[in-house]
Design a protein around this motif. Structure first.
Motif, PDB file in Angstrom:
ATOM      1  N   VAL A  43       7.054   1.780  36.406  1.00 46.84           N
ATOM      2  CA  VAL A  43       8.331   2.417  36.742  1.00 46.84           C
ATOM      3  C   VAL A  43       9.215   1.476  37.538  1.00 46.84           C
ATOM      4  N   LYS A  44       8.602   0.708  38.455  1.00 44.61           N
ATOM      5  CA  LYS A  44       9.374  -0.183  39.320  1.00 44.61           C
ATOM      6  C   LYS A  44       8.507  -1.382  39.679  1.00 44.61           C
ATOM      7  N   ASP A  46       9.492  -4.629  42.032  1.00 42.37           N
ATOM      8  CA  ASP A  46      10.452  -5.433  42.790  1.00 42.37           C
ATOM      9  C   ASP A  46       9.694  -6.422  43.667  1.00 42.37           C
ATOM     10  N   LYS A  55       8.657 -10.758  35.765  1.00 42.12           N
ATOM     11  CA  LYS A  55       8.751  -9.292  35.805  1.00 42.12           C
ATOM     12  C   LYS A  55       8.412  -8.708  34.441  1.00 42.12           C
ATOM     13  N   LYS A  59       5.265  -6.245  33.448  1.00 46.03           N
ATOM     14  CA  LYS A  59       5.456  -4.969  32.759  1.00 46.03           C
ATOM     15  C   LYS A  59       4.600  -4.928  31.494  1.00 46.03           C
ATOM     16  N   THR A 139       2.144   4.140  44.046  1.00 47.36           N
ATOM     17  CA  THR A 139       3.134   3.259  44.661  1.00 47.36           C
ATOM     18  C   THR A 139       2.403   2.276  45.565  1.00 47.36           C
ATOM     19  N   LYS A 141       3.096  -1.091  48.131  1.00 48.45           N
ATOM     20  CA  LYS A 141       4.101  -1.889  48.850  1.00 48.45           C
ATOM     21  C   LYS A 141       3.381  -2.870  49.760  1.00 48.45           C
ATOM     22  N   GLU A 151       7.386  -4.056  45.922  1.00 53.14           N
ATOM     23  CA  GLU A 151       7.084  -2.653  45.645  1.00 53.14           C
ATOM     24  C   GLU A 151       6.802  -2.518  44.153  1.00 53.14           C
TER      25      GLU A 151
END
Length: 173
Positions: A43-44, A46, A55, A59, A139, A141, A151
């Motif tokens: 989803v994210k 960063d 990136k 993915k 999630t 981080k 993140e």
């Protein structure tokens, strides 16, 4: 980078690996034995200063795990205990400290800090669990060695697709 993916993958594995005994009043949710298909979505992602190609590669790597089928026997399902698995941390090394561990009543809401190979990350898992489907968002981080904070958010959905397929290897528990 590999360590952070490993920690996120740990969270994902825990989220789909068991819906057993709980630490809240909701009672245990046991998944059904049989074949489970897992889909993963990044989803994210960063990370300060990371090139777009990296990136895209991350993915592709994460989402490459989508469509994975796993067979779980009744014996494996009966032994599942997500609260105990969470306590072990990555690689069963006891490297996670959980500040929130609500698992039961059809939901998972877990948060804490994990350390591996000298890196520390904050991890949270939240979602729903039922006998035939789990849907969990993980999630992660943490600080990046080059500076700044990374993140990563992954969504994992596992669905019971029926009995195990003939000749299919079972997942180790």
């Amino acid at each position: 980078m590999k360590t952070m993916l490993a920690l996120a993958t740990l969270g994902a594995a825990l989220a789909i690996a068991g819906c057993g005994k709980t630490e809240n009043a909701g009672g245990p949710v046991k998944r059904e034995a049989g074949n489970w298909k897992t889909d993963v979505k990044l989803v994210k992602f960063d990370v300060p200063g990371i090139p777009d190609e990296m990136k895209a590669g991350m993915k592709q790597m994460v989402e490459g795990a989508s469509g994975m089928d796993q067979c779980f026997t009744q014996e494996q399902v009966d032994k599942e205990d997500i609260a105990a698995e969470l306590a072990k941390g990555p690689g069963n090394g006891g490297e996670c400290t959980w500040t929130k561990k609500d698992v039961g009543g059809g939901t998972i809401d877990v948060a804490g800090t994990c350390t591996a190979n000298g890196q520390t990350v904050d991890m949270a898992m939240a979602g729903t669990m039922a006998a035939k489907k789990t849907d969990v968002t993980i999630t992660t981080k943490g600080a990046v060695p080059a500076g700044g904070e990374m993140e990563m958010v992954m969504q994992m959905t596992s669905t019971h697709t029926g009995p195990c397929k003939e000749g299919e290897a079972t997942t180790q528990s």
